[in-house]
Design a protein around this motif. Structure first.
Motif, PDB file in Angstrom:
ATOM      1  N   LYS A 120      48.989  -6.681 -12.550  1.00 21.40           N
ATOM      2  CA  LYS A 120      50.442  -6.461 -12.622  1.00 21.40           C
ATOM      3  C   LYS A 120      50.937  -5.632 -11.442  1.00 21.40           C
ATOM      4  N   LYS A 121      50.052  -5.352 -10.507  1.00 18.16           N
ATOM      5  CA  LYS A 121      50.356  -4.588  -9.284  1.00 18.16           C
ATOM      6  C   LYS A 121      50.729  -3.135  -9.582  1.00 18.16           C
ATOM      7  N   ILE A 122      50.347  -2.661 -10.770  1.00 15.89           N
ATOM      8  CA  ILE A 122      50.597  -1.249 -11.064  1.00 15.89           C
ATOM      9  C   ILE A 122      49.460  -0.428 -10.475  1.00 15.89           C
ATOM     10  N   ALA A 123      48.259  -0.978 -10.577  1.00 14.30           N
ATOM     11  CA  ALA A 123      47.110  -0.297  -9.985  1.00 14.30           C
ATOM     12  C   ALA A 123      46.721  -0.992  -8.693  1.00 14.30           C
ATOM     13  N   GLN A 124      46.135  -0.180  -7.807  1.00 13.05           N
ATOM     14  CA  GLN A 124      45.793  -0.762  -6.520  1.00 13.05           C
ATOM     15  C   GLN A 124      44.283  -0.975  -6.439  1.00 13.05           C
ATOM     16  N   GLU A 125      43.534  -0.115  -7.118  1.00 13.37           N
ATOM     17  CA  GLU A 125      42.086  -0.257  -7.057  1.00 13.37           C
ATOM     18  C   GLU A 125      41.484   0.167  -8.393  1.00 13.37           C
ATOM     19  N   VAL A 126      40.452  -0.546  -8.828  1.00 18.19           N
ATOM     20  CA  VAL A 126      39.762  -0.200 -10.071  1.00 18.19           C
ATOM     21  C   VAL A 126      38.317   0.168  -9.752  1.00 18.19           C
ATOM     22  N   ILE A 127      37.939   1.382 -10.131  1.00 15.65           N
ATOM     23  CA  ILE A 127      36.587   1.857  -9.868  1.00 15.65           C
ATOM     24  C   ILE A 127      35.863   2.015 -11.201  1.00 15.65           C
ATOM     25  N   ALA A 128      34.729   1.373 -11.345  1.00 20.04           N
ATOM     26  CA  ALA A 128      33.946   1.501 -12.573  1.00 20.04           C
ATOM     27  C   ALA A 128      32.841   2.526 -12.366  1.00 20.04           C
ATOM     28  N   VAL A 129      32.654   3.384 -13.379  1.00 17.79           N
ATOM     29  CA  VAL A 129      31.625   4.412 -13.288  1.00 17.79           C
ATOM     30  C   VAL A 129      30.719   4.328 -14.505  1.00 17.79           C
ATOM     31  N   SER A 130      29.419   4.489 -14.276  1.00 18.02           N
ATOM     32  CA  SER A 130      28.509   4.573 -15.405  1.00 18.02           C
ATOM     33  C   SER A 130      27.450   5.615 -15.098  1.00 18.02           C
ATOM     34  N   CYS A 131      27.070   6.390 -16.121  1.00 16.74           N
ATOM     35  CA  CYS A 131      26.016   7.379 -15.962  1.00 16.74           C
ATOM     36  C   CYS A 131      24.800   6.871 -16.717  1.00 16.74           C
ATOM     37  N   GLY A 132      23.644   6.928 -16.094  1.00 14.56           N
ATOM     38  CA  GLY A 132      22.452   6.508 -16.807  1.00 14.56           C
ATOM     39  C   GLY A 132      21.352   6.069 -15.878  1.00 14.56           C
ATOM     40  N   PRO A 133      20.269   5.532 -16.457  1.00 18.69           N
ATOM     41  CA  PRO A 133      19.150   5.059 -15.647  1.00 18.69           C
ATOM     42  C   PRO A 133      19.524   3.795 -14.869  1.00 18.69           C
ATOM     43  N   ALA A 134      18.559   3.259 -14.141  1.00 18.24           N
ATOM     44  CA  ALA A 134      18.831   2.121 -13.241  1.00 18.24           C
ATOM     45  C   ALA A 134      19.492   0.944 -13.947  1.00 18.24           C
ATOM     46  N   GLN A 135      19.175   0.757 -15.245  1.00 18.73           N
ATOM     47  CA  GLN A 135      19.731  -0.405 -15.945  1.00 18.73           C
ATOM     48  C   GLN A 135      21.242  -0.327 -16.108  1.00 18.73           C
ATOM     49  N   ALA A 136      21.799   0.874 -15.937  1.00 17.97           N
ATOM     50  CA  ALA A 136      23.256   1.018 -16.047  1.00 17.97           C
ATOM     51  C   ALA A 136      23.962   0.153 -15.010  1.00 17.97           C
ATOM     52  N   GLN A 137      23.224  -0.215 -13.956  1.00 18.79           N
ATOM     53  CA  GLN A 137      23.822  -1.048 -12.917  1.00 18.79           C
ATOM     54  C   GLN A 137      24.183  -2.439 -13.434  1.00 18.79           C
ATOM     55  N   GLU A 138      23.410  -2.916 -14.431  1.00 24.01           N
ATOM     56  CA  GLU A 138      23.748  -4.222 -15.019  1.00 24.01           C
ATOM     57  C   GLU A 138      25.125  -4.149 -15.682  1.00 24.01           C
ATOM     58  N   THR A 139      25.356  -3.042 -16.366  1.00 21.47           N
ATOM     59  CA  THR A 139      26.642  -2.857 -17.030  1.00 21.47           C
ATOM     60  C   THR A 139      27.763  -2.772 -16.005  1.00 21.47           C
ATOM     61  N   LEU A 140      27.487  -2.051 -14.911  1.00 15.62           N
ATOM     62  CA  LEU A 140      28.489  -1.949 -13.854  1.00 15.62           C
ATOM     63  C   LEU A 140      28.756  -3.324 -13.251  1.00 15.62           C
ATOM     64  N   ARG A 141      27.703  -4.115 -13.158  1.00 16.16           N
ATOM     65  CA  ARG A 141      27.840  -5.469 -12.623  1.00 16.16           C
ATOM     66  C   ARG A 141      28.807  -6.270 -13.500  1.00 16.16           C
TER      67      ARG A 141
END
Lengths: 253, 84
Positions: free
Chosen positions: A53-74
């Motif tokens: 809707k052009k209200i946000a310009q950028e979306v940053i996803a953050v996750s804390c955890g072991p290496a597998q958290a990257q799958e969730t970020l993906r």
């Protein structure tokens, strides 16, 4: 145009039957299917919609955890987030990690990345804490709009409809702010295979938790984790009289 | 042997396989069934018929997506919102 930070957590999939470890120290996580916390999916979806809707310009996803958290970020990237930050927390520190620690990390990142809006799921389906949004807002000294079921942009800030006991509450808030997503906020999109593939090209930054200067010392000790009581088996009664007698006995009639 | 729309068929197969990983009765069952359906029609050489089948496949993909969404929503709703 705002920059949005979304917190996502990797949890045991909602459809998996949870088993408690025999030594009662926690639940079995090895070889168990994990996925993104459903409430966080709603948070990601909302952030992506704000971007559309052009209200946000950028979306940053953050996750804390072991290496597998990257799958969730993906998955978050596949849903439409622009980039991801993986805060590396491993081993015993991850096991005793609590909303306070996560909130400290989110608050620190919000300041470092100069975000205007933090959106998280209202709670995770594993520990059901429902604290991260509130603590993050407090640490940042930002307004909080928890249990959001509708988010709209109004001239100076946001108008958020909140789910409260027995009804809805409409509040106005300025930004920066912290929002926690409730179930009815939206219907999250499915991370399709081509989008998962494309997400592999999106940037993902890895930051060790200690580089953020956050103290991850445990605040609690888990004494024991136990199964909920098992439902008692029913019995077949031979006739109506016995049924009535039993019901009277139980004080139901 | 002519294989009209080979790439689209492969894509559809891959997409369905990927979605099968979340299938409630398990991935193996889904994969077996999927393989059966695709191999049953593997001899088809009429491009128009293949195209109709791909369209049907895309429809199935959408249906499965909707099924997963609904199932998740309902489960969470039952767990967290229905007091009675």
């Amino acid at each position: 145009m705002a920059r949005v930070l979304v917190g996502v957590k990797r949890v045991i999939d909602y459809a998996v039957k949870i088993r408690v470890k025999p030594d009662k120290s926690g639940v079995v996580t090895d070889g168990v299917k994990h996925s993104m916390n459903p409430f966080d999916e709603i948070a990601v979806e909302e952030a992506v919609r704000l971007k559309e809707k052009k209200i946000a310009q950028e979306v940053i996803a953050v996750s804390c955890g072991p290496a597998q958290a990257q799958e969730t970020l993906r998955t978050a990237l596949a849903m439409g987030a622009d980039r991801a930050i993986h805060v590396e927390v491993t081993g015993p520190e991850y096991e005793t990690m609590q909303p306070l620690h996560v909130a400290k990390i989110l608050a620190k990142l919000s300041q470092d990345e100069k975000v205007d809006l933090v959106i998280v799921g209202k709670q995770a389906i594993d520990d059901d804490s429902n604290q991260t949004a509130q603590i993050t807002a407090a640490l940042l000294d930002w307004p909080q709009a928890t249990f959001a079921s509708k988010v709209e942009k109004t001239d100076a800030g946001l108008t958020v409809t909140r789910e409260i006991d027995g009804g809805l509450e409409v509040i106005k808030t300025k930004i920066p702010a912290v929002i926690s997503a409730d179930l009815r906020l939206n219907e999250p999109r499915y991370a399709t295979l081509p989008n998962i593939m494309k997400a592999k090209k999106k940037p993902m930054k890895k930051v060790p938790a200690k580089d953020l200067g956050v103290d991850l010392a445990p605040r609690i000790k888990i004494i024991s984790v136990e199964d909920p009581p098992v439902r008692q088996a029913g019995a077949v009664v031979p006739d109506v009289d016995t049924l009535v007698a039993k019901l009277k006995e139980g004080g139901h009639i | 042997m002519a294989q009209p729309h080979r790439k689209a068929v492969l894509n559809l197969y891959k997409t369905l396989l990927y979605m099968g990983r979340d299938w409630p009765q398990g991935y193996d069952l889904f994969r077996k069934r999927l393989h059966k359906v695709f191999s049953k029609n593997s001899e088809e050489s009429d491009p128009n018929k293949v195209l109709t089948m791909i369209k049907h496949g895309d429809f199935v993909v959408k249906e499965i997506e909707a099924l997963y969404k609904l199932k998740k929503y309902r489960t969470i709703k039952r767990r967290y919102y229905d007091d009675n």
